[in-house]
Design a protein around this motif. Structure first.
Motif, PDB file in Angstrom:
ATOM      1  N   CYS A   1       4.898   1.318   1.531  1.00  0.00           N
ATOM      2  CA  CYS A   1       5.659   1.656   0.546  1.00  0.00           C
ATOM      3  C   CYS A   1       5.545   3.293   0.405  1.00  0.00           C
ATOM      4  O   CYS A   1       4.441   3.693  -0.063  1.00  0.00           O
ATOM      5  CB  CYS A   1       5.646   1.047  -0.481  1.00  0.00           C
ATOM      6  SG  CYS A   1       6.474   1.517  -1.875  1.00  0.00           S
ATOM      7  N   MET A   2       6.638   4.085   0.770  1.00  0.00           N
ATOM      8  CA  MET A   2       6.646   5.399   0.239  1.00  0.00           C
ATOM      9  C   MET A   2       7.046   5.796  -1.004  1.00  0.00           C
ATOM     10  O   MET A   2       8.241   5.195  -1.379  1.00  0.00           O
ATOM     11  CB  MET A   2       7.371   6.359   1.410  1.00  0.00           C
ATOM     12  CG  MET A   2       7.460   7.838   1.250  1.00  0.00           C
ATOM     13  SD  MET A   2       8.343   8.712   2.431  1.00  0.00           S
ATOM     14  CE  MET A   2       7.268   8.988   3.650  1.00  0.00           C
ATOM     15  N   ILE A   3       6.276   6.435  -1.696  1.00  0.00           N
ATOM     16  CA  ILE A   3       6.990   6.732  -3.134  1.00  0.00           C
ATOM     17  C   ILE A   3       7.028   8.347  -3.164  1.00  0.00           C
ATOM     18  O   ILE A   3       6.258   9.090  -3.045  1.00  0.00           O
ATOM     19  CB  ILE A   3       5.985   6.496  -4.177  1.00  0.00           C
ATOM     20  CG1 ILE A   3       5.594   4.874  -4.266  1.00  0.00           C
ATOM     21  CG2 ILE A   3       6.196   6.905  -5.656  1.00  0.00           C
ATOM     22  CD1 ILE A   3       4.622   4.351  -5.257  1.00  0.00           C
TER      23      ILE A   3
ATOM     24  N   TRP B   1       0.845  -1.033   0.008  1.00  0.00           N
ATOM     25  CA  TRP B   1       0.027   0.064   0.070  1.00  0.00           C
ATOM     26  C   TRP B   1       0.903   1.157  -0.002  1.00  0.00           C
ATOM     27  O   TRP B   1       1.395   1.522   0.844  1.00  0.00           O
ATOM     28  CB  TRP B   1      -1.080  -0.052   1.236  1.00  0.00           C
ATOM     29  CG  TRP B   1      -2.077  -1.006   1.081  1.00  0.00           C
ATOM     30  CD1 TRP B   1      -2.073  -2.036   0.303  1.00  0.00           C
ATOM     31  CD2 TRP B   1      -3.009  -1.299   2.216  1.00  0.00           C
ATOM     32  NE1 TRP B   1      -3.170  -2.807   0.596  1.00  0.00           N
ATOM     33  CE2 TRP B   1      -3.603  -2.485   1.780  1.00  0.00           C
ATOM     34  CE3 TRP B   1      -3.277  -0.866   3.269  1.00  0.00           C
ATOM     35  CZ2 TRP B   1      -4.795  -2.815   2.442  1.00  0.00           C
ATOM     36  CZ3 TRP B   1      -4.187  -1.161   4.173  1.00  0.00           C
ATOM     37  CH2 TRP B   1      -5.213  -2.404   3.539  1.00  0.00           C
ATOM     38  N   PRO B   2       0.972   1.712  -1.078  1.00  0.00           N
ATOM     39  CA  PRO B   2       1.953   3.211  -1.098  1.00  0.00           C
ATOM     40  C   PRO B   2       1.502   4.314  -0.567  1.00  0.00           C
ATOM     41  O   PRO B   2       0.094   4.512  -0.461  1.00  0.00           O
ATOM     42  CB  PRO B   2       1.791   3.345  -2.704  1.00  0.00           C
ATOM     43  CG  PRO B   2       1.354   2.200  -3.489  1.00  0.00           C
ATOM     44  CD  PRO B   2       0.288   1.516  -2.454  1.00  0.00           C
ATOM     45  N   MET B   3       2.284   5.004   0.221  1.00  0.00           N
ATOM     46  CA  MET B   3       2.161   6.390   0.593  1.00  0.00           C
ATOM     47  C   MET B   3       2.607   7.354  -0.469  1.00  0.00           C
ATOM     48  O   MET B   3       3.839   7.597  -0.501  1.00  0.00           O
ATOM     49  CB  MET B   3       2.875   6.450   1.816  1.00  0.00           C
ATOM     50  CG  MET B   3       2.933   7.759   2.644  1.00  0.00           C
ATOM     51  SD  MET B   3       1.403   8.325   3.236  1.00  0.00           S
ATOM     52  CE  MET B   3       1.471  10.125   3.283  1.00  0.00           C
TER      53      MET B   3
ATOM     54  N   TYR C   1       7.827   9.226   7.176  1.00  0.00           N
ATOM     55  CA  TYR C   1       8.507   7.935   7.193  1.00  0.00           C
ATOM     56  C   TYR C   1       8.702   7.142   8.661  1.00  0.00           C
ATOM     57  O   TYR C   1       8.310   5.939   8.550  1.00  0.00           O
ATOM     58  CB  TYR C   1       9.985   7.980   6.482  1.00  0.00           C
ATOM     59  CG  TYR C   1      10.643   6.642   6.668  1.00  0.00           C
ATOM     60  CD1 TYR C   1      10.438   5.787   5.648  1.00  0.00           C
ATOM     61  CD2 TYR C   1      11.430   6.446   7.523  1.00  0.00           C
ATOM     62  CE1 TYR C   1      11.084   4.566   5.530  1.00  0.00           C
ATOM     63  CE2 TYR C   1      12.309   5.402   7.590  1.00  0.00           C
ATOM     64  CZ  TYR C   1      11.989   4.629   6.621  1.00  0.00           C
ATOM     65  OH  TYR C   1      13.002   3.281   6.570  1.00  0.00           O
ATOM     66  N   ASP C   2       8.895   7.850   9.621  1.00  0.00           N
ATOM     67  CA  ASP C   2       9.058   7.356  10.805  1.00  0.00           C
ATOM     68  C   ASP C   2       7.609   6.890  11.354  1.00  0.00           C
ATOM     69  O   ASP C   2       7.502   6.085  12.119  1.00  0.00           O
ATOM     70  CB  ASP C   2       9.424   8.381  11.742  1.00  0.00           C
ATOM     71  CG  ASP C   2      11.017   8.728  11.677  1.00  0.00           C
ATOM     72  OD1 ASP C   2      11.670   7.867  11.034  1.00  0.00           O
ATOM     73  OD2 ASP C   2      11.562  10.127  11.936  1.00  0.00           O
TER      74      ASP C   2
ATOM     75  N   MET D   1      -3.793   3.251  -2.501  1.00  0.00           N
ATOM     76  CA  MET D   1      -2.792   4.559  -2.096  1.00  0.00           C
ATOM     77  C   MET D   1      -3.545   4.982  -0.906  1.00  0.00           C
ATOM     78  O   MET D   1      -4.453   5.283  -0.683  1.00  0.00           O
ATOM     79  CB  MET D   1      -3.107   5.469  -3.124  1.00  0.00           C
ATOM     80  CG  MET D   1      -2.602   5.274  -4.560  1.00  0.00           C
ATOM     81  SD  MET D   1      -0.868   5.632  -4.410  1.00  0.00           S
ATOM     82  CE  MET D   1      -0.603   5.234  -5.997  1.00  0.00           C
ATOM     83  N   ARG D   2      -2.679   5.005   0.254  1.00  0.00           N
ATOM     84  CA  ARG D   2      -3.083   5.331   1.676  1.00  0.00           C
ATOM     85  C   ARG D   2      -2.279   6.769   1.745  1.00  0.00           C
ATOM     86  O   ARG D   2      -1.231   6.978   1.685  1.00  0.00           O
ATOM     87  CB  ARG D   2      -2.520   4.335   2.620  1.00  0.00           C
ATOM     88  CG  ARG D   2      -3.410   3.113   2.388  1.00  0.00           C
ATOM     89  CD  ARG D   2      -4.606   3.251   2.930  1.00  0.00           C
ATOM     90  NE  ARG D   2      -5.531   2.128   2.799  1.00  0.00           N
ATOM     91  CZ  ARG D   2      -6.887   1.747   2.951  1.00  0.00           C
ATOM     92  NH1 ARG D   2      -7.432   2.775   3.375  1.00  0.00           N
ATOM     93  NH2 ARG D   2      -7.439   0.855   2.898  1.00  0.00           N
ATOM     94  N   PHE D   3      -3.367   7.689   2.424  1.00  0.00           N
ATOM     95  CA  PHE D   3      -2.588   8.872   2.713  1.00  0.00           C
ATOM     96  C   PHE D   3      -2.384   9.048   4.271  1.00  0.00           C
ATOM     97  O   PHE D   3      -2.158  10.156   4.882  1.00  0.00           O
ATOM     98  CB  PHE D   3      -3.585  10.203   2.198  1.00  0.00           C
ATOM     99  CG  PHE D   3      -3.484   9.847   0.583  1.00  0.00           C
ATOM    100  CD1 PHE D   3      -2.684  10.831  -0.152  1.00  0.00           C
ATOM    101  CD2 PHE D   3      -4.728   9.379   0.116  1.00  0.00           C
ATOM    102  CE1 PHE D   3      -2.690  10.760  -1.301  1.00  0.00           C
ATOM    103  CE2 PHE D   3      -4.486   9.329  -1.313  1.00  0.00           C
ATOM    104  CZ  PHE D   3      -3.564   9.900  -1.950  1.00  0.00           C
ATOM    105  N   SER D   4      -2.376   7.916   4.842  1.00  0.00           N
ATOM    106  CA  SER D   4      -2.170   7.849   6.188  1.00  0.00           C
ATOM    107  C   SER D   4      -0.865   6.903   6.329  1.00  0.00           C
ATOM    108  O   SER D   4      -0.872   5.841   6.017  1.00  0.00           O
ATOM    109  CB  SER D   4      -3.339   7.114   7.106  1.00  0.00           C
ATOM    110  OG  SER D   4      -2.987   6.858   8.366  1.00  0.00           O
ATOM    111  N   PRO D   5       0.057   7.514   6.922  1.00  0.00           N
ATOM    112  CA  PRO D   5       1.209   6.675   7.035  1.00  0.00           C
ATOM    113  C   PRO D   5       1.211   5.535   7.816  1.00  0.00           C
ATOM    114  O   PRO D   5       2.019   4.502   7.608  1.00  0.00           O
ATOM    115  CB  PRO D   5       2.286   7.630   7.573  1.00  0.00           C
ATOM    116  CG  PRO D   5       1.666   8.763   8.346  1.00  0.00           C
ATOM    117  CD  PRO D   5       0.420   8.765   7.652  1.00  0.00           C
TER     118      PRO D   5
END
Length: 169
Positions: free
Chosen positions: A76-78, A36-38, A95-96, A67-71
């Motif tokens: 997976c951060m793009i 699930w990308p951020m 990221y943290d 696509m998740r807008f919650s970390p």
């Protein structure tokens, strides 16, 4: 009498209804097919990032359409675009906040190396603040390049031990 089509199908009498696998293989199969990308769309590369969600490129084929807008819900951060020094602490904070295991894709020349911007305000590569797993070249890179990076990241996840990222995070 057994027909050829029945031979090729699953036969529960022969298999016994049991599937045997290694835990690492099963866990990594789940991780690779449900990333699930951020999306961190910071500049023009974000338009190409949006394009992979459309019908033409269809990131859903790779299990990454959510696509998740919650970390806390993404793994997976793009990072797509130019990271400025003003934005760098926020990228690091997001990221943290992501749960382990987590991966990062640096999309585009600006995210990878600062691109054409050699100024006091531009971070010369997002790898200075977060560990990057896959780099995507281009300015801006085509959506196919991002899909290729996603497949490379999936291959990397398949190879690593399932608990290695949990212990190091």
């Amino acid at each position: 009498m057994v027909t050829p089509s029945q031979e090729l199908g699953y036969n529960s009498k022969v298999e016994g209804g049991v599937i045997v696998s290694r835990a690492d293989a099963a866990i990594n199969w789940i991780r690779t097919n449900s990333m699930w990308p951020m999306p961190m769309g910071l500049a023009c590369c974000a338009i190409e990032l949006m394009a992979v969600g459309g019908a033409r490129f269809d990131i859903a084929r790779f299990g990454a359409e959510v696509m998740r807008f919650s970390p806390r819900q993404s793994d997976c951060m793009i990072v797509a675009g130019t990271v400025t020094y003003k934005m760098a602490p926020q990228v690091r904070r997001i990221y943290d906040q992501m749960a382990a295991p987590k991966w990062v894709i640096a999309m585009g020349a600006c995210a990878s190396s600062g691109g054409m911007y050699r100024s006091y305000a531009t971070l010369q590569g997002v790898d200075r603040i977060v560990p990057v797993d896959v780099y995507v070249s281009g300015c801006p890179p085509r959506p196919e390049a991002l899909l290729d990076a996603l497949m490379k990241l999936q291959a990397k996840v398949r190879r690593e031990p399932a608990t290695s990222r949990l212990l190091s995070a």
